[in-house]
Design an enzyme around this catalytic site. Structure first.
Site, mmCIF file in Angstrom:
data_model
loop_
_atom_site.group_PDB
_atom_site.id
_atom_site.type_symbol
_atom_site.label_atom_id
_atom_site.label_comp_id
_atom_site.label_asym_id
_atom_site.label_seq_id
_atom_site.Cartn_x
_atom_site.Cartn_y
_atom_site.Cartn_z
ATOM 1 N N GLN A 71 0.813 -1.329 -0.068
ATOM 2 C CA GLN A 71 -0.072 -0.010 0.124
ATOM 3 C C GLN A 71 0.777 1.276 -0.035
ATOM 4 O O GLN A 71 0.587 2.296 -0.820
ATOM 5 C CB GLN A 71 -0.880 0.045 1.160
ATOM 6 N N GLU A 95 1.272 -1.140 8.320
ATOM 7 C CA GLU A 95 0.534 -0.203 8.603
ATOM 8 C C GLU A 95 0.268 -0.008 10.274
ATOM 9 O O GLU A 95 0.612 1.027 10.986
ATOM 10 C CB GLU A 95 -1.074 -0.443 8.012
ATOM 11 N N ASP A 97 0.598 4.017 5.968
ATOM 12 C CA ASP A 97 0.831 3.686 4.653
ATOM 13 C C ASP A 97 0.468 4.624 3.765
ATOM 14 O O ASP A 97 1.350 5.258 3.162
ATOM 15 C CB ASP A 97 -0.340 2.371 4.252
ATOM 16 N N GLY A 108 -8.413 20.471 19.115
ATOM 17 C CA GLY A 108 -8.245 22.245 19.295
ATOM 18 C C GLY A 108 -8.676 22.517 20.830
ATOM 19 O O GLY A 108 -8.881 21.829 21.770
ATOM 20 N N GLY A 109 -8.739 23.859 20.998
ATOM 21 C CA GLY A 109 -9.071 24.453 22.209
ATOM 22 C C GLY A 109 -10.731 24.320 22.341
ATOM 23 O O GLY A 109 -11.300 25.046 23.324
#
Ligand code: CAO
Length: 415
Positions: free
Chosen positions: A17, A139, A168, A246-247
């Site tokens: 892959q 993977e 991959d 995130g915040g």
């Protein structure tokens, strides 16, 4: 219309892959990708996870569009002579064999440079130089060693791998960028160079924010993690469940029909700028007047209760109804889409992100097209090649072989 990489010829020694995703992208941008495969068997994925007997698997067909296939035994004397000619005729060679395999074929980097000083030689390996440099890697090993598994899942709970093939396909993407950069540099230097991507490095690059959080830990708890303030933090970045990276607090909540449909969920982000609209939509306008709830700081220790209230409301709506109501209110949210829904989504078909192609052995199949859209280099997704489909054509047109020379190469078992 021309294509961005028209005129670039790739010697594609990739399999499985990671490497094939890279060369498939380059082919979509117009490069002539010559996939070299072992006579008789070819890329092992042709026969893996087969759904149609005796036909190339989807594993193979979805990773090898727009390529030409030549069979070549690179371990036979005649095969190696042909291989050397291919090296001389190509701009880029891409491989993702086990460490040292190309050297063992008799083609170390020094020899490749000698044959073709303009050659860009690109490799995917599991690890860079260090204790694991010689290891074979797939993977999930990359996900585990690159920081993804330790930061994915719920706390408490074991590490988890993700369905996204960040080891991959993620490394294939990194490699493709390296190749394009090297092609650009060659314009001024006239020289080729090596491009190396380790899967561990690629995964860690995609987990960059988790290394950010590792360093933030030294300065106090990670307030956006579900462990704050009622759980505990250890020495390393913990698993964050479905918390937003995130915040802005976010979580996955149930929608109408979740009892029957495992994908009847929606991701909702309670960003401060649109919280008042969200509160009104879910019938909790009272929060807006209450100092216990009306600031992000007041809500932070009680996020589980905020999402319980949101879920009480989303469970009365389908995930698409939630989208229809919350999006106009600027509340970021997204339905959990199943692969079935993605396969059937008309807008993805319209943009060429999901494409149907025909195949002589297996009939029509769906594939993911080029996710990178260039306005002046349109992608036309073509089916993957059959094993050795272009052997004669490549020997003749690329290497200038006569019919007699082709017959001799076949006779010797080189192709
Ligand atoms: N003619 C003759 N021999 C050929 C050939 C050809 N056309 N193409 C390949 N071979 C040989 C190789 O030379 C190698 O032989 P040696 O072991 O004698 O050197 C052999 O086939 C097999 O190569 P391999 O060791 O790479 O294959 P494997 O199935 O054992 O391992 C994998 C697969 C993926 C674990 C390993 O290739 C690897 O670690 N690659 C780098 C990391 C990577 O890309 N992993 C992602 C794979 S996608 O999940």
């Amino acid at each position: 219309m021309t294509k961005a990489l028209e005129g670039v010829r790739i010697l594609d020694m990739t399999h499985v892959q990671s490497g094939p995703t890279c060369t498939q992208l380059l082919a979509w941008f117009g490069a002539d990708v010559i996939k070299v495969e072992r006579p008789g068997t070819g890329d092992a994925t042709r026969g893996q996870l087969r759904d149609v007997p005796d036909a190339d698997s989807l594993y193979f067909t979805m990773l090898n569009s727009n390529k030409r296939s030549v069979t070549l035994n690179t371990k036979s004397e005649q095969g190696q002579a042909i291989f050397a000619k291919l090296i001389a005729s190509c701009d880029v060679m891409v491989e993702n064999f086990a460490p040292g395999a190309i050297d063992r074929m008799g083609f170390p980097w020094e020899k490749i440079q000698e044959i073709n000083p303009r050659m860009i030689y690109a490799s995917v390996k599991g690890f860079g130089p260090g204790p694991y440099v010689d290891c074979k890697v797939y993977e999930n090993v990359a996900q585990c060693t690159g920081g993804s598994a330790s930061t994915t899942g719920f706390d408490p709970g074991p590490p988890l791998v993700t369905g996204a093939q960040i080891g991959d396909s993620g490394t294939g993407l990194h490699l493709a960028l390296g190749i394009v950069a090297a092609l650009s540099q060659r314009e001024t230097t006239g020289r080729g160079q090596r491009v190396e991507c380790a899967m561990q490095d690629g995964v860690l690059n995609l987990c960059r924010v988790k290394l950010r959080d590792q360093q933030r830990l030294a300065h106090g708890p990670l307030k956006e993690y579900p462990q704050y303030p009622n759980g505990t933090f250890g020495a390393a970045t913990p698993r964050a469940g479905n918390a937003s990276g995130g915040g802005q607090p976010g979580w996955i909540v149930k929608c109408k029909g979740w009892e029957q449909d495992p994908d009847s969920y929606v991701y909702v982000i309670t960003q401060a700028a649109s919280f008042h609209e969200l509160a009104k939509a879910i019938g909790r306008a009272d929060w807006l007047e209450d100092p216990e709830w009306n600031t992000p700081e007041a809500r932070l220790p009680k996020l589980d209760q905020v999402f319980e209230e949101i879920e009480r409301w989303t469970m009365t709506k389908t995930k698409f109804e939630v989208m229809d109501i919350l999006n106009p209110l600027n509340v970021p949210c997204g339905p959990i889409l199943s692969m079935k829904e993605l396969a059937e989504e008309p807008s993805l078909r319209a943009t060429g992100t999901v494409v149907e192609v025909d195949h002589p052995e297996r009939g029509p199949y769906l594939t993911v097209g080029n996710p990178i859209k260039l306005s002046d280099s349109l992608t036309e997704v073509e089916r993957s090649p059959l094993l050795g489909e272009h052997t004669d054509e490549i020997l003749k047109d690329v290497l200038g072989f006569s019919d007699e020379e082709i017959a001799a190469a076949k006779e010797a078992g080189a192709v």
